[in-house]
Design a protein around this motif. Structure first.
Motif, mmCIF file in Angstrom:
data_model
loop_
_atom_site.group_PDB
_atom_site.id
_atom_site.type_symbol
_atom_site.label_atom_id
_atom_site.label_comp_id
_atom_site.label_asym_id
_atom_site.label_seq_id
_atom_site.Cartn_x
_atom_site.Cartn_y
_atom_site.Cartn_z
ATOM 1 N N SER A 1 58.736 59.393 66.518
ATOM 2 C CA SER A 1 59.010 60.680 65.873
ATOM 3 C C SER A 1 59.384 60.526 64.408
ATOM 4 C CB SER A 1 60.128 61.413 66.620
ATOM 5 O OG SER A 1 61.338 60.659 66.583
ATOM 6 N N ARG A 2 59.740 59.322 63.988
ATOM 7 C CA ARG A 2 60.142 59.105 62.592
ATOM 8 C C ARG A 2 58.947 58.926 61.659
ATOM 9 N NH1 ARG A 2 63.871 54.022 63.944
ATOM 10 N NH2 ARG A 2 61.981 53.637 65.156
ATOM 11 N N ILE A 3 57.777 58.665 62.208
ATOM 12 C CA ILE A 3 56.608 58.386 61.374
ATOM 13 C C ILE A 3 56.180 59.619 60.579
ATOM 14 C CG2 ILE A 3 54.152 57.815 61.410
ATOM 15 C CD1 ILE A 3 54.718 55.832 63.623
ATOM 16 N N GLY A 4 56.160 60.786 61.221
ATOM 17 C CA GLY A 4 55.746 62.009 60.525
ATOM 18 C C GLY A 4 56.590 62.311 59.299
ATOM 19 N N PRO A 5 57.913 62.368 59.428
ATOM 20 C CA PRO A 5 58.747 62.600 58.247
ATOM 21 C C PRO A 5 58.610 61.501 57.193
ATOM 22 C CG PRO A 5 59.986 63.038 60.249
ATOM 23 C CD PRO A 5 58.698 62.433 60.685
ATOM 24 N N MET A 6 58.436 60.254 57.628
ATOM 25 C CA MET A 6 58.264 59.173 56.660
ATOM 26 C C MET A 6 56.981 59.371 55.860
ATOM 27 S SD MET A 6 57.908 55.036 57.280
ATOM 28 C CE MET A 6 56.276 55.201 58.005
ATOM 29 N N LEU A 7 55.887 59.723 56.533
ATOM 30 C CA LEU A 7 54.626 59.932 55.825
ATOM 31 C C LEU A 7 54.715 61.136 54.881
ATOM 32 C CD1 LEU A 7 51.971 59.225 58.604
ATOM 33 C CD2 LEU A 7 52.548 57.803 56.627
ATOM 34 N N GLU A 8 55.411 62.163 55.296
ATOM 35 C CA GLU A 8 55.582 63.320 54.424
ATOM 36 C C GLU A 8 56.314 62.928 53.145
ATOM 37 O OE1 GLU A 8 57.521 67.836 54.505
ATOM 38 O OE2 GLU A 8 57.511 66.596 56.314
ATOM 39 N N ALA A 9 57.365 62.136 53.292
ATOM 40 C CA ALA A 9 58.098 61.661 52.106
ATOM 41 C C ALA A 9 57.230 60.711 51.290
ATOM 42 C CB ALA A 9 59.380 60.953 52.549
ATOM 43 N N TRP A 10 56.454 59.881 51.964
ATOM 44 C CA TRP A 10 55.567 58.926 51.278
ATOM 45 C C TRP A 10 54.564 59.660 50.379
ATOM 46 C CZ3 TRP A 10 55.382 53.876 50.360
ATOM 47 C CH2 TRP A 10 54.180 53.305 49.970
ATOM 48 N N HIS A 11 54.028 60.749 50.871
ATOM 49 C CA HIS A 11 53.047 61.500 50.088
ATOM 50 C C HIS A 11 53.653 62.100 48.828
ATOM 51 C CE1 HIS A 11 50.588 62.032 54.025
ATOM 52 N NE2 HIS A 11 50.345 60.882 53.452
ATOM 53 N N GLY A 12 54.965 62.179 48.810
ATOM 54 C CA GLY A 12 55.637 62.680 47.617
ATOM 55 C C GLY A 12 55.825 61.631 46.536
ATOM 56 N N VAL A 13 55.619 60.340 46.891
ATOM 57 C CA VAL A 13 55.859 59.278 45.903
ATOM 58 C C VAL A 13 54.672 58.314 45.778
ATOM 59 C CG1 VAL A 13 58.362 59.314 46.234
ATOM 60 C CG2 VAL A 13 56.965 57.801 47.665
ATOM 61 N N GLU A 14 53.591 58.531 46.507
ATOM 62 C CA GLU A 14 52.496 57.573 46.552
ATOM 63 C C GLU A 14 51.593 57.593 45.320
ATOM 64 O OE1 GLU A 14 49.823 58.426 49.779
ATOM 65 O OE2 GLU A 14 49.373 60.438 49.042
#
Length: 321
Positions: free
Chosen positions: A306-319
């Motif tokens: 369940s932590r992968i979705g929020p991590m990817l969302e945050a990642w897209h903000g800094v990638e």
């Protein structure tokens, strides 16, 4: 750029538009390895080694060795016929519905030369054998390289991958299991043949080695590896990125021994670690995020989390670069 286009810009030494992560970049294929190398869900492999599945990963059944003396290996090791392994059927199943125009097909080939010998005779016997009987070790590694090459050719025919990831963990968190000299004299010649077999067919070679292995990164690059996975922070990752920019992509960066990798790590800790990796390593333009994320069921990349979705969302903000 989509994931595929961005990846090839990195491979060609150009500046990517964004920092990729393995969860969105690759279609990771392990079915061929299930048949030829190491069953991902545990069980007895084609060589008779019983793999025990734990939430941290797989391991050969403790204290159950095929042989104790490397000089006896031919009496106990029988190489299977690659025609009978079912690699083609595995590929057909794994590639169903995959959009090859968007992602990179990455076929895993686990249990490399060193790991396979350790699976047969245990780490202690293996490490002693490298020093006490290097000739028999070389003979084994050359024979096993022949088998790996035959399997990889089948992988290439069946999957038509862009990348093959060869997994062989040669190091601990503190340093190599053996000296660089022993690696170069005993293991490297067979390793070189594996890399050449893959790259000669136009497939990118990714070398997976955990631990502090920076003393042989030059060897990996020299032999033709284009990606090093899963590069851990016990190594001078930024120094390696700078030195080999345009020649080697660092896949990893995650603090796999730190709090973000604990089974009970919070979503916030996971997000913070992903953002740290983006800021620290992404700026060099030759970095792919490889998170080490575990939960009670195993590796999150394979069992979900369940932590992968929020991590990817945050990642897209800094990638973005």
């Amino acid at each position: 750029m989509n994931q595929r286009e961005n990846f090839f810009a990195m491979i060609e030494g150009k500046k990517p538009e964004f920092i990729p992560n393995i969860m969105e970049l690759y279609k990771i294929c392990v079915g061929g390895a299930d048949c030829a190398d190491q069953p991902t869900m545990g069980g007895i492999d084609v060589f008779g080694v019983n793999w025990i599945l734990t939430k941290e990963g797989e391991m050969p059944e403790p204290n159950k060795f095929l042989f104790d003396d490397i000089a006896d290996w031919k009496e106990y090791v029988s190489f299977p016929d690659v025609n009978t392994l079912g690699i083609e059927q595995a590929a057909k199943m794994e590639l169903e519905g995959v959009n090859r125009d968007e992602v990179i097909i990455n076929v895993y080939s686990p249990t490399g030369l060193f790991e396979r010998l350790a699976a047969f005779m245990g780490f202690e016997n293996t490490l002693c054998s490298l020093v006490e009987d290097p000739d028999s070790c070389r003979e084994f590694f050359e024979a096993f390289a022949d088998y790996k090459i035959a399997c990889m050719n089948r992988f290439i025919d069946a999957y038509q991958p862009e990348v093959i990831t060869y997994l062989d963990d040669l190091a601990t968190a503190n340093g190599l299991f053996m000296s660089p000299k022993v690696y170069r004299e005993v293991i490297k010649p067979a390793h070189q043949r594996i890399i050449e077999a893959v790259t000669s067919r136009g497939v990118i070679f990714c070398q997976h080695t955990c631990g502090k292995c920076e003393k042989i990164i030059e060897d990996y690059v020299e032999m033709g590896a284009k990606i090093w996975s899963s590069a851990q922070i016990s190594n001078d990752l930024e120094g390696i990125q700078e030195k080999y920019k345009g020649r080697l992509i660092i896949e990893g960066g995650w603090d796999s021994s730190g709090p973000a990798s604990y089974i009970g790590a919070s979503t916030e800790a996971v997000i913070d670690e992903a953002i740290r990796c983006a800021k620290q390593y992404g700026k060099y333009g030759n970095f792919i995020l490889f998170p080490t994320l575990l939960n009670e069921n195993g590796n999150s990349l394979f069992v979900g989390d369940s932590r992968i979705g929020p991590m990817l969302e945050a990642w897209h903000g800094v990638e973005k670069l």
